[in-house]
Scaffold this motif. Structure first.
Motif, PDB file in Angstrom:
ATOM      1  N   GLU A 178       0.562  -1.026   0.158  1.00  0.00           N
ATOM      2  CA  GLU A 178       0.109  -0.194  -0.044  1.00  0.00           C
ATOM      3  C   GLU A 178       1.095   1.204  -0.118  1.00  0.00           C
ATOM      4  N   LYS A 179       2.057   1.534   0.809  1.00  0.00           N
ATOM      5  CA  LYS A 179       2.941   2.300   0.790  1.00  0.00           C
ATOM      6  C   LYS A 179       3.282   2.546  -0.707  1.00  0.00           C
ATOM      7  N   TRP A 180       3.862   0.863  -0.966  1.00  0.00           N
ATOM      8  CA  TRP A 180       4.238   1.322  -2.932  1.00  0.00           C
ATOM      9  C   TRP A 180       3.538   2.389  -4.285  1.00  0.00           C
ATOM     10  N   ILE A 181       1.649   1.683  -3.332  1.00  0.00           N
ATOM     11  CA  ILE A 181       1.215   2.535  -4.421  1.00  0.00           C
ATOM     12  C   ILE A 181       1.023   3.643  -4.296  1.00  0.00           C
ATOM     13  N   LYS A 182       1.054   4.164  -2.854  1.00  0.00           N
ATOM     14  CA  LYS A 182       0.443   5.631  -2.480  1.00  0.00           C
ATOM     15  C   LYS A 182       1.911   6.331  -3.640  1.00  0.00           C
ATOM     16  N   LYS A 183       3.095   5.794  -3.094  1.00  0.00           N
ATOM     17  CA  LYS A 183       4.000   7.251  -4.034  1.00  0.00           C
ATOM     18  C   LYS A 183       3.623   7.003  -5.062  1.00  0.00           C
ATOM     19  N   PHE A 184       2.954   6.188  -6.284  1.00  0.00           N
ATOM     20  CA  PHE A 184       2.726   7.012  -7.326  1.00  0.00           C
ATOM     21  C   PHE A 184       1.538   7.730  -7.623  1.00  0.00           C
ATOM     22  N   THR A 185       0.219   8.011  -6.255  1.00  0.00           N
ATOM     23  CA  THR A 185      -0.370   8.998  -6.100  1.00  0.00           C
ATOM     24  C   THR A 185       0.475  10.131  -5.666  1.00  0.00           C
ATOM     25  N   ASN A 186       1.101  10.234  -4.419  1.00  0.00           N
ATOM     26  CA  ASN A 186       2.310  11.390  -4.883  1.00  0.00           C
ATOM     27  C   ASN A 186       2.449  11.894  -5.833  1.00  0.00           C
ATOM     28  N   TYR A 244       9.980  24.116   1.113  1.00  0.00           N
ATOM     29  CA  TYR A 244      10.424  22.944   1.443  1.00  0.00           C
ATOM     30  C   TYR A 244      10.922  22.392   2.560  1.00  0.00           C
ATOM     31  N   ILE A 245      11.359  22.801   3.735  1.00  0.00           N
ATOM     32  CA  ILE A 245      10.803  21.822   5.048  1.00  0.00           C
ATOM     33  C   ILE A 245       8.819  21.461   4.963  1.00  0.00           C
ATOM     34  N   ILE A 246       8.647  22.198   4.467  1.00  0.00           N
ATOM     35  CA  ILE A 246       6.643  21.912   4.717  1.00  0.00           C
ATOM     36  C   ILE A 246       6.138  20.822   3.458  1.00  0.00           C
ATOM     37  N   SER A 247       7.547  21.302   2.194  1.00  0.00           N
ATOM     38  CA  SER A 247       7.259  20.479   1.298  1.00  0.00           C
ATOM     39  C   SER A 247       7.390  18.604   1.162  1.00  0.00           C
ATOM     40  N   MET A 248       8.469  18.886   2.101  1.00  0.00           N
ATOM     41  CA  MET A 248       9.223  17.233   2.617  1.00  0.00           C
ATOM     42  C   MET A 248       8.615  16.535   3.832  1.00  0.00           C
ATOM     43  N   THR A 249       7.949  17.412   4.543  1.00  0.00           N
ATOM     44  CA  THR A 249       7.059  16.296   5.580  1.00  0.00           C
ATOM     45  C   THR A 249       5.992  15.951   5.472  1.00  0.00           C
ATOM     46  N   GLY A 250       5.360  17.065   4.265  1.00  0.00           N
ATOM     47  CA  GLY A 250       3.882  16.282   3.800  1.00  0.00           C
ATOM     48  C   GLY A 250       4.289  15.108   2.973  1.00  0.00           C
ATOM     49  N   GLU A 251       5.145  15.198   2.224  1.00  0.00           N
ATOM     50  CA  GLU A 251       5.651  14.706   1.327  1.00  0.00           C
ATOM     51  C   GLU A 251       6.145  12.843   2.123  1.00  0.00           C
ATOM     52  N   ARG A 252       6.279  12.794   3.400  1.00  0.00           N
ATOM     53  CA  ARG A 252       6.388  11.899   4.053  1.00  0.00           C
ATOM     54  C   ARG A 252       5.544  11.465   4.679  1.00  0.00           C
ATOM     55  N   PHE A 253       4.351  12.329   5.029  1.00  0.00           N
ATOM     56  CA  PHE A 253       3.354  11.855   5.667  1.00  0.00           C
ATOM     57  C   PHE A 253       2.240  10.979   5.245  1.00  0.00           C
ATOM     58  N   ALA A 254       2.872  11.296   3.858  1.00  0.00           N
ATOM     59  CA  ALA A 254       1.981  11.017   2.370  1.00  0.00           C
ATOM     60  C   ALA A 254       2.526  10.158   2.720  1.00  0.00           C
ATOM     61  N   LYS A 255       4.131   9.516   2.081  1.00  0.00           N
ATOM     62  CA  LYS A 255       4.030   8.318   1.616  1.00  0.00           C
ATOM     63  C   LYS A 255       4.149   6.992   3.024  1.00  0.00           C
ATOM     64  N   GLU A 256       4.430   7.666   4.217  1.00  0.00           N
ATOM     65  CA  GLU A 256       4.160   6.621   5.305  1.00  0.00           C
ATOM     66  C   GLU A 256       2.013   6.431   6.463  1.00  0.00           C
ATOM     67  N   LEU A 257       1.173   6.846   5.339  1.00  0.00           N
ATOM     68  CA  LEU A 257       0.303   6.910   5.160  1.00  0.00           C
ATOM     69  C   LEU A 257      -0.535   7.599   6.887  1.00  0.00           C
ATOM     70  N   VAL A 258       0.214   8.863   6.786  1.00  0.00           N
ATOM     71  CA  VAL A 258      -0.234  10.005   7.973  1.00  0.00           C
ATOM     72  C   VAL A 258      -1.092  10.450   7.442  1.00  0.00           C
ATOM     73  N   LEU A 259      -1.182  10.418   6.216  1.00  0.00           N
ATOM     74  CA  LEU A 259      -2.079  11.581   5.445  1.00  0.00           C
ATOM     75  C   LEU A 259      -1.876  11.291   4.021  1.00  0.00           C
ATOM     76  N   PRO A 260      -3.534  12.116   4.100  1.00  0.00           N
ATOM     77  CA  PRO A 260      -3.687  11.401   2.046  1.00  0.00           C
ATOM     78  C   PRO A 260      -2.652  12.151   1.325  1.00  0.00           C
ATOM     79  N   PRO A 261      -2.905  11.805  -0.168  1.00  0.00           N
ATOM     80  CA  PRO A 261      -1.746  12.399  -1.008  1.00  0.00           C
ATOM     81  C   PRO A 261      -2.439  13.441  -1.463  1.00  0.00           C
TER      82      PRO A 261
END
Length: 485
Positions: free
Chosen positions: A362-370, A416-433
């Motif tokens: 599921e994490k791998w699939i979310k990378k495609f969505t991101n 950039y910090i906010i962008s990287m943090t949001g992308e990390r949360f999206a990869k870890e399924l904490v936030l929707p992509p």
């Protein structure tokens, strides 16, 4: 107005081109500093290095372009504010929105171009960069002899040199292990000095040794023979040719990385994500079917196994589990409880193991969505940074590379910090992509709207000079005198 628009465009295009290439250069140097060990000593031709840097530069555009637009817009409007050109335009009845109109059109065109670049060029550049970087990593290094250290870069040879004359290339105190017979360290050569000369085609090397001895262990017929006869050969000059590894870079097949999410455009991302979602759903269905067959309904007949849902309804309707359990003997009851606990433990272990596997998928699939959302965040970031930089430059009224660079870097680091943090949360399924990839733009967007509104209305809230004058008027000595009285 045409002359005014032409003047504004010329004032913006120069700083934009300059800041873009400066940002690209800084980011490229950072990348080279990170992978410098993979490039040095591989004997790569300049064409390969130039090709690699070209593809790397294409992958760095998403970071360099928004920063360049922010910096150029601050510099352009800062210069016009510092030279009172903005004041003259406003005195002539031209609003800030009208002044920004040609640049807004230009930035919109740049943003649309950035979208097509991210969708069609970036995947190809990422594929070329990844494939070429792996090929460079797999490339064997050139023969580099270091004093006092064994070098194994020469095929079938291990060489140690005590001293090397850098001017003449003469080597002193050589110890060479020859492994061409593949029998271990059975052929050892010690020489007082020697030279290595590579042929013009770089396919062979002539090794010339002076004043040395060669020790060779003679191969016996029987392996059980405890005696190891050897011979010693003394020489004044000994010469041998050694074949070298090919220095040409071996290119691998690029298709091995073509399925990665960074190498796909929007259409391919949607197709790959749908296929992976179907595979994930099939895995979940197989898990449920396996649990029902192996752990929950162990004793159903073959006809009942054909339809697990019907078998469940049939068992529930025809059997009273409690009455059946109470009618059994104590021994059967204990056996049933023990078996049930064993089945439950096995089911829990299976579920726990498969849960981890499904989570990875599921994490791998979310990378495609991101990555799908990333195609749109780049052009949107260009627009946001322009509507931050233009009014901010009109407010601070400072041109050049001083204050604009500081302000631009601070804003970009924050983004950039906010962008990287949001992308990390999206990869870890904490936030929707959709939230993780857009959270930085959603936070910066209100700031751009507020700055544009305040700069348009000439609000004193963002007038830096008012705050400077206010702090200059504050006299701390008066405060302490009144307190002492």
């Amino acid at each position: 107005m045409k002359r005014l628009h032409s003047f504004i465009l010329k004032s913006f295009l120069g700083p934009l081109a300059f800041t873009f290439f400066v940002c690209m250069f800084v980011l490229l140097m950072q990348f080279l500093w990170r992978y410098i060990d993979e490039l040095v000593g591989k004997g790569l031709e300049w064409t390969v290095i130039a090709e690699f840097l070209f593809y790397v530069s294409a992958t760095l555009v998403p970071m360099a372009l928004p920063l360049a637009i922010l910096l150029a817009s601050i510099m352009t409007f800062g210069n016009m504010g510092e030279n009172y050109e903005l004041t003259a335009m406003k005195a002539a009845g031209i609003s800030l929105q009208r002044i920004m109109q040609p640049l807004t059109t230009l930035v919109v065109i740049i943003s649309i171009s950035a979208f097509f670049f991210a969708n069609y060029v970036m995947p190809v550049a990422s594929l070329k960069t990844t494939s070429l970087l792996v090929d460079i990593k797999n490339q064997k290094p050139e023969l580099i002899l270091k004093e006092g250290i064994f070098t194994n870069d020469l095929p079938n040879f291990s060489i140690k040199v005590d001293n090397i004359d850098k001017e003449t290339g003469m080597m002193y105190k050589l110890l060479i292990y020859d492994h061409r017979d593949e029998r271990g360290n059975t052929n050892v050569t010690v020489a007082d000095s020697g030279t290595m000369i590579t042929s013009p085609d770089k396919k062979n090397m002539t090794l010339t040794l002076y004043s040395g001895n060669m020790y060779q262990e003679v191969k016996t017929k029987s392996r059980r023979d405890k005696n190891h006869p050897s011979r010693r050969i003394k020489f004044q000059e000994y010469e041998t040719n050694v074949p070298l590894r090919s220095t040409e870079l071996k290119r691998g097949n690029e298709d091995r990385y073509s399925k990665n999410y960074r190498m796909l455009n929007l259409k391919q991302l949607v197709h790959s994500e749908d296929s992976l979602q179907d595979q994930l759903q099939n895995e979940k269905n197989r898990l449920v079917t396996g649990l029902l067959a192996r752990h929950y309904f162990k004793k159903e007949s073959k006809s009942m196994r054909k339809d697990s849902i019907k078998s469940q309804d049939l068992i529930i309707k025809t059997l009273n589990v409690d009455s059946l359990f109470k009618s059994a003997t104590i021994t059967k009851q204990l056996t049933s409880v023990s078996s049930a606990l064993s089945f439950a433990r096995k089911a829990r272990e299976t579920i726990s193991r498969k849960e981890g596997e499904l989570l990875v998928q599921e994490k791998w699939i979310k990378k495609f969505t991101n990555e799908w959302h990333r195609k749109f965040t780049l052009p949107f970031a260009c627009l946001i940074f322009f509507f931050i930089g233009a009014p901010l430059g009109a407010i601070i009224r400072k041109g050049g590379l001083g204050m604009p660079v500081i302000v631009s870097v601070l804003f970009f680091i924050f983004y950039y910090i906010i962008s990287m943090t949001g992308e990390r949360f999206a990869k870890e399924l904490v936030l929707p992509p959709a939230i993780g990839m857009w959270i930085s733009s959603l936070i910066i967007l209100p700031l751009g709207i507020i700055l544009t509104y305040k700069a348009t209305t000439d609000s004193a809230v963002f007038n830096i000079e008012n705050y400077i004058d206010f702090f200059k008027k504050i006299n701390p000595t008066k405060f302490f005198k009144k307190k002492n009285v």
